[in-house]
Design an enzyme around this catalytic site. Structure first.
Site, PDB file in Angstrom:
ATOM      1  N   PRO A   2       0.814  -1.215   0.000  1.00 14.34           N
ATOM      2  CA  PRO A   2       0.000   0.000   0.000  1.00 14.34           C
ATOM      3  C   PRO A   2       0.850   1.269   0.000  1.00 14.34           C
ATOM      4  CG  PRO A   2      -0.356  -1.324   1.999  1.00 14.34           C
ATOM      5  CD  PRO A   2       0.764  -1.943   1.243  1.00 14.34           C
ATOM      6  N   ARG A 264      16.488  -0.518  -3.335  1.00 14.29           N
ATOM      7  CA  ARG A 264      15.277  -1.215  -3.798  1.00 14.29           C
ATOM      8  C   ARG A 264      15.470  -1.738  -5.211  1.00 14.29           C
ATOM      9  NH1 ARG A 264      11.953   2.205  -0.776  1.00 14.29           N
ATOM     10  NH2 ARG A 264      13.241   2.620   1.028  1.00 14.29           N
TER      11      ARG A 264
END
Length: 277
Positions: A2, A264
């Site tokens: 989310p 990431r």
DNA sequence: CTCCGTGCCTGTGAGC
DNA sequence: TGCTCACAGGCACGGA
């Protein structure tokens, strides 16, 4: 996962369905989200309270409870909130059940148990994490001039690290950051001070538009995200680079690359988003 | 200030 | 088929 659009969708649905309801009870089935706080105390302090409002700050969900209490929930990676108007059995990932009046329930589910709950008085709000975040990219105050100013204050950061830093801007995560930079045609590893005005303007525009598009399509249900009723969003079908390593770029056909940037997995088109410093 | 690694967790999927 | 293991990425924290 989310991010701002997913949390915004959940908060909009929560506003319509739980505001005005009373928390008649709260049961915990695991405790990681409490980060050491006492479950009994948490339950006792929320029991009997009316949910007066629900709002979003970045990726945080804030419930305003009667008696000037704020309950803060962060879904982190795999957290979900599931509303049901009649009692249902919890699944194996349910960590907390809020019992509401008129028999309704709000289940907190979390596969990886990274989600967090906090409770504090409205007086302490200004010291809380959600209050220390950067501006919300959807608020009216987030205009180009302001974006240029905060960029100017972080010259050496890479643009990806900048966009992910919640103290600079609140709400972007890995998915929407990669998608915004692809649409802006900017390599995620570029230093902020290497960007020209046109590129900065394009990033501003794509950040705002990608988030609005994400909300319009009810979020990205790539893996874990579900809405308040367990339904899927549709934005995963509109992702152009995220998790599309080795696939052809929708603009030019060049193979999408994956590299670790800002810690990431980062996806970009080496042709449409050329790197230079 | 900024970057980087580690910890928190568990499901998924590639490879053997 | 069944096993191992890297990977997914939110945030906090400590150290360079």
């Amino acid at each position: 996962l989310p991010e701002l659009p997913e949390v915004e969708c959940i908060v909009r649905d929560l506003k319509r369905n739980v505001t005005g309801r009373t928390i008649t009870g709260l049961k915990f089935l695991f405790y990681q989200m409490l980060q050491g706080a006492k479950a009994e105390e948490f339950s006792r302090q929320t029991r009997g309270k009316v949910i007066e409002d629900v709002e979003r700050k970045g990726k945080y969900i804030l419930f305003s409870l009667s008696s000037n209490q704020i309950m803060e929930i962060h879904l982190r990676m795999t957290g979900r909130l599931f509303f049901c108007s009649a009692p249902v059995n919890p699944d194996k990932y349910t960590g907390a059940i809020f019992y509401l009046d008129r028999n309704a329930e709000l289940h907190f589910q979390d596969i990886r148990k990274f989600g967090t709950f906090k409770l504090y008085g409205t007086r302490d709000l200004s010291n809380s994490k959600p209050f220390l975040l950067g501006p919300d990219p959807l608020c009216e105050a987030f205009v180009l001039e302001f974006f240029l100013e905060i960029l100017h204050n972080s010259p050496k950061k890479t643009i990806k690290a900048f966009l992910l830093d919640q103290r600079k801007i609140a709400g972007l995560g890995n998915i929407y950051t990669d998608e915004a930079l692809f649409r802006a045609g900017v390599h995620p590893g570029r230093r902020v001070n290497s960007l020209n005005l046109q590129e900065k303007k394009r990033i501003f525009y794509t950040v705002c538009s990608i988030l609005q598009e994400g909300i319009f399509f009810k979020g990205t249900s790539f893996s874990d995200y579900r809405d308040l009723w367990g339904g899927r969003g549709e934005f995963q079908e509109r992702l152009r680079v995220y998790r599309r390593g080795k696939e052809p770029c929708p603009n030019c056909g060049t193979a999408i690359e994956r590299k670790i940037l800002a810690g990431r997995g980062t996806y970009f088109c080496p042709c449409c988003q050329p790197f230079f410093s």
